[in-house]
Scaffold this active site. Structure first.
Site, mmCIF file in Angstrom:
data_model
loop_
_atom_site.group_PDB
_atom_site.id
_atom_site.type_symbol
_atom_site.label_atom_id
_atom_site.label_comp_id
_atom_site.label_asym_id
_atom_site.label_seq_id
_atom_site.Cartn_x
_atom_site.Cartn_y
_atom_site.Cartn_z
ATOM 1 N N LYS A 22 -13.644 41.637 15.752
ATOM 2 C CA LYS A 22 -13.656 43.068 16.089
ATOM 3 C C LYS A 22 -15.100 43.486 16.324
ATOM 4 O O LYS A 22 -15.945 43.404 15.431
ATOM 5 C CB LYS A 22 -13.035 43.881 14.952
ATOM 6 C CG LYS A 22 -12.839 45.360 15.276
ATOM 7 C CD LYS A 22 -12.069 46.030 14.146
ATOM 8 C CE LYS A 22 -11.796 47.495 14.457
ATOM 9 N NZ LYS A 22 -11.042 48.153 13.371
ATOM 10 N N ASP A 37 -3.176 55.349 9.527
ATOM 11 C CA ASP A 37 -2.886 55.132 10.947
ATOM 12 C C ASP A 37 -1.809 54.064 11.126
ATOM 13 O O ASP A 37 -1.963 53.128 11.906
ATOM 14 C CB ASP A 37 -4.166 54.726 11.680
ATOM 15 C CG ASP A 37 -4.109 55.043 13.180
ATOM 16 O OD1 ASP A 37 -3.225 55.833 13.576
ATOM 17 O OD2 ASP A 37 -4.933 54.505 13.936
ATOM 18 N N GLY A 42 -9.596 52.363 18.546
ATOM 19 C CA GLY A 42 -10.381 53.583 18.519
ATOM 20 C C GLY A 42 -11.825 53.359 18.130
ATOM 21 O O GLY A 42 -12.688 54.183 18.429
ATOM 22 N N LEU A 44 -8.419 40.783 23.194
ATOM 23 C CA LEU A 44 -7.045 40.945 22.715
ATOM 24 C C LEU A 44 -6.575 42.381 22.775
ATOM 25 O O LEU A 44 -5.381 42.650 22.876
ATOM 26 C CB LEU A 44 -6.935 40.441 21.274
ATOM 27 C CG LEU A 44 -7.262 38.961 21.039
ATOM 28 C CD1 LEU A 44 -7.244 38.653 19.552
ATOM 29 C CD2 LEU A 44 -6.268 38.081 21.779
ATOM 30 N N GLY A 45 -7.497 43.328 22.661
ATOM 31 C CA GLY A 45 -7.097 44.727 22.677
ATOM 32 C C GLY A 45 -8.276 45.649 22.440
ATOM 33 O O GLY A 45 -9.389 45.212 22.144
ATOM 34 N N GLN A 46 -8.011 46.926 22.619
ATOM 35 C CA GLN A 46 -9.027 47.967 22.455
ATOM 36 C C GLN A 46 -8.537 48.966 21.441
ATOM 37 O O GLN A 46 -7.428 49.479 21.555
ATOM 38 C CB GLN A 46 -9.280 48.682 23.789
ATOM 39 C CG GLN A 46 -10.308 49.796 23.723
ATOM 40 C CD GLN A 46 -11.721 49.273 23.836
ATOM 41 O OE1 GLN A 46 -11.972 48.285 24.511
ATOM 42 N NE2 GLN A 46 -12.653 49.937 23.174
ATOM 43 N N VAL A 62 -11.342 43.979 20.286
ATOM 44 C CA VAL A 62 -11.025 42.783 19.520
ATOM 45 C C VAL A 62 -10.924 41.600 20.478
ATOM 46 O O VAL A 62 -10.270 41.686 21.521
ATOM 47 C CB VAL A 62 -9.706 42.944 18.738
ATOM 48 C CG1 VAL A 62 -9.410 41.691 17.922
ATOM 49 C CG2 VAL A 62 -9.772 44.161 17.827
#
Length: 663
Positions: free
Chosen positions: A365, A462, A347, A343-345, A351
């Site tokens: 994650k 963040d 830091g 789904l994404g990267q 995921v």
């Protein structure tokens, strides 16, 4: 003159990860892979005069360093100035030419964190092993030498006392300093000839800052050369001449070989191959060592004397609770972490979408720990997120702590993150005014809960579009608590390492490292202005015809009474002018330079809900002096000190960064 010492807070960390990391670090160092830590600080010089208005000076300081950062990361050099009157700050940063682009960014990031220690002095400079950064209340960029020039000499333990080394090093230093003023970027490096005798081979380099002219460069390296020859030779194996406008260095080590400049490159390829092979072998051994440590640690998990930091207690509690997932179950749920399910990267890991045996969809994650800090992020996220429950916070379903890697399991949100819609020309059509306002309000409610209503007071650190996830109805949920910190009841702030995303970090946090909820409020203000304009804060410089940042554009139109011109065209005719201006106004109030003027999040919720009838007038936000190549000169006090070849639109990567925190 150091103004403060930064301190960190102890965090729970898994002994396994620490011992495994120690094994890996030890083996790689033994293999000659080098020190992967921060570049060494060679010298820091702080001015003796205090700025009369520290708060205003700090804002100009951060603005100037932001402008420099955008150019150093692109070309290795940046010079800029911002502010007016006594609050003007000039700055210059440069990496030495032998650093790679990545090493240059890392070196600059380290210097940027350390240089604020000179504040509230009105000037300071820092020399690191590979880069230089300076700020001051006057334009010093043409200075080649000054009273702060110095030399730093290494030990004579290796090479410095070898017969003939001093003569060879002195000749080499004279050679590189004579050549550098006429070389490309004022940089030249070389080495002494191979010797069949006992003399150690010498390596040297000289470089001037690109803000000088050739004659000033020649004067600078000559001065640094004489100081090095006089103070470091014949005894020292390494020496640095650190001047206002240049650096001269010699060593027994081939420190500059990555640049492929000058002579002295013989044998570098063979050496690098040997290092890579040895490092690979020892990395394999490290894996075996980690597996061994893992087995031993699992068998001794219940021994409290091996668990002095309390992380074992957390692991046992998780394993015995409903939060515990089996590693194999999650591996199968994600089809062995298939890239199709990614789904994404972030830091701190990737995921993946997963489907559990009972049919539930989850987001997994995946974190690989090779440093103590990364281990801290995992336990920090488990502890904090498991203690908070709110409709606008992503729900932590559990985690896995017993497999070869640690995993966090969250509820799956089908519409991914806000940035995937907001900054896509086609997808943003799904974000009408009603949905955007709900995202603005829901995020404010989630932050208000974290700051005031939860059992523990939490600062996220963040807040940005990629960390706002959207459910099937596009309702917002704040995600990614890896950088979050909690406060004790009697704490006014935390002193912590720099962490977050540039462009969303508040100026007082960048400069002083003192964290309060006001840092989240600033990030939220930037996010609100992005949501209503549909523009990225970072990319707005390049896309603006005036070469202005998003903050500068909004402030300019606010003062001119033309804010509606910046409303996302997709929202036209979907809301009244009064509704749009209210959101603009609240965004500006949250993004003010002074933290004391930013409203608390509970007040922001009141404002958005219409319960606050009269809104105060916002003051000027920070970073409005950052300009790109299309910018025209005006009276704002922003000064460009770049040559024509250095001018180009700024483009920043929206990367989360985390500085090393003192323990």
């Amino acid at each position: 003159m150091q103004r403060r010492r930064r301190t960190g807070r102890a965090h729970h960390h898994h002994p396994l990860f620490l011992q495994a990391a120690a094994v890996l670090a030890h083996l790689l160092l033994a293999a000659g892979a080098g020190d992967a830590g921060a570049p060494a600080i060679l010298g820091t010089v702080c001015g003796n005069t205090r700025t009369p208005n520290p708060e205003a000076f700090d804002v100009s300081f951060v603005t100037t360093l932001e402008m420099i950062y955008q150019n150093v990361t692109r070309s290795g050099f940046g010079a800029a100035g911002s502010g007016t009157g006594n609050n003007t700050v000039f700055g210059l940063g440069q990496c030495l030419a032998y650093l790679s682009s990545t090493d240059c960014q890392l070196c600059y990031a380290q210097s940027r964190v350390k240089l604020p220690h000179c504040l509230p002095a009105d000037g300071g400079r820092i020399y690191l092993d590979g880069c230089f950064l300076r700020y001051g209340a006057r334009n010093f960029t043409a200075d080649s030498t000054d009273a702060g020039d110095t030399a730093v000499c290494g030990s004579n333990a290796t090479g410095g006392g070898a017969p003939g080394f001093a003569a060879a090093a002195a000749e080499l230093v004279r050679n590189v300093t004579a050549t550098a003023p006429g070389a490309r970027d004022y940089y030249y490096a070389s080495s002494s000839a191979e010797s069949s005798g006992r003399a150690a081979r010498a390596y040297a380099a000289a470089q001037c800052w690109r803000s000088l002219n050739a004659s000033a460069c020649a004067a600078c390296v000559a001065s640094a050369r004489d100081r090095v020859l006089r103070q470091c030779l014949p005894g020292a194996a390494e020496g640095y001449g650190l001047n206002a406008g240049c650096v001269v260095r010699y060593s027994t080590r081939p420190f500059y070989l990555a640049a492929d400049a000058g002579g002295g490159g013989g044998g570098s390829s063979t050496r690098h191959i040997v290092v890579i092979v040895i490092a690979s072998v020892f990395s394999a051994l490290a894996v075996i060592g980690i597996a061994f440590v893992w087995t031993k640690m699992r068998s001794r998990r219940d021994n409290l004397h091996d668990d002095m930091d309390g992380s074992g207690e957390i692991i046992r509690a998780i394993a015995a609770s409903h939060l515990s997932f089996k590693y194999e179950e999650l591996r199968r749920a994600t089809d062995e972490f298939n890239q199709i399910n990614k789904l994404g990267q972030g830091g701190y890991g990737s995921v993946y979408k997963g489907v559990l045996p009972d049919g539930r969809e989850v987001a997994v994650k995946r974190l690989f720990f090779n440093t103590r800090q990364w281990a801290d992020q995992f336990f920090n996220e488990v502890k904090l997120v498991s203690q908070v429950q709110h409709k606008n916070l992503v729900k932590l379903l559990g985690c896995s702590v017993e497999g070869p890697e640690s995993l966090l399991v969250y509820e799956y949100l089908c519409n991914t993150s806000l940035d995937h819609y907001l900054f896509d020309a086609f997808k943003k059509n799904a974000l009408d005014w009603e949905r955007r306002f709900e995202i603005v309000l829901g995020t404010a409610e989630g932050l208000s809960y974290l700051h005031n209503a939860s059992e523990i007071r939490i600062i996220h650190r963040d807040i940005k579009a990629s960390n706002i996830l959207l459910d099937e109805r596009f309702r917002p949920k704040i995600a990614d608590f890896g950088l979050a910190r909690n406060f004790l009841e009697d704490q006014s702030h935390l002193s912590t390492g720099l962490a977050g995303t540039f462009g969303y970090m508040a100026p007082e946090y960048i400069v002083h490292g003192q964290l309060t909820e006001k840092a989240d409020i600033y990030s939220y203000g930037v996010l609100v202005l992005e949501i209503i304009t549909g523009r990225k804060n970072h990319n707005s410089v390049a896309s603006s015809a005036e070469g202005l940042s998003l903050m500068a554009l909004i402030w300019k139109h606010y003062n001119a009474g033309t804010l509606m011109e910046l409303l996302d065209p997709n929202l036209r005719d979907q809301c009244s002018e009064e509704e749009a201006l209210q959101v603009f106004h609240i965004g500006l109030l949250c993004a003010q330079a002074s933290p004391n003027l930013r409203p608390p999040m509970w007040k922001v919720v009141e404002m958005l809900s219409g319960r606050a009838k009269v809104l105060p007038r916002p003051t000027q936000p920070p970073f409005i002096d950052v300009k790109g190549s299309n910018a025209k000169s005006d009276s704002s006090g922003s000064t460009s000190l770049l040559t024509n070849s250095d001018r180009s639109p700024f483009s920043l990567n929206q990367l989360s960064v985390s500085g090393v925190e003192a323990r």
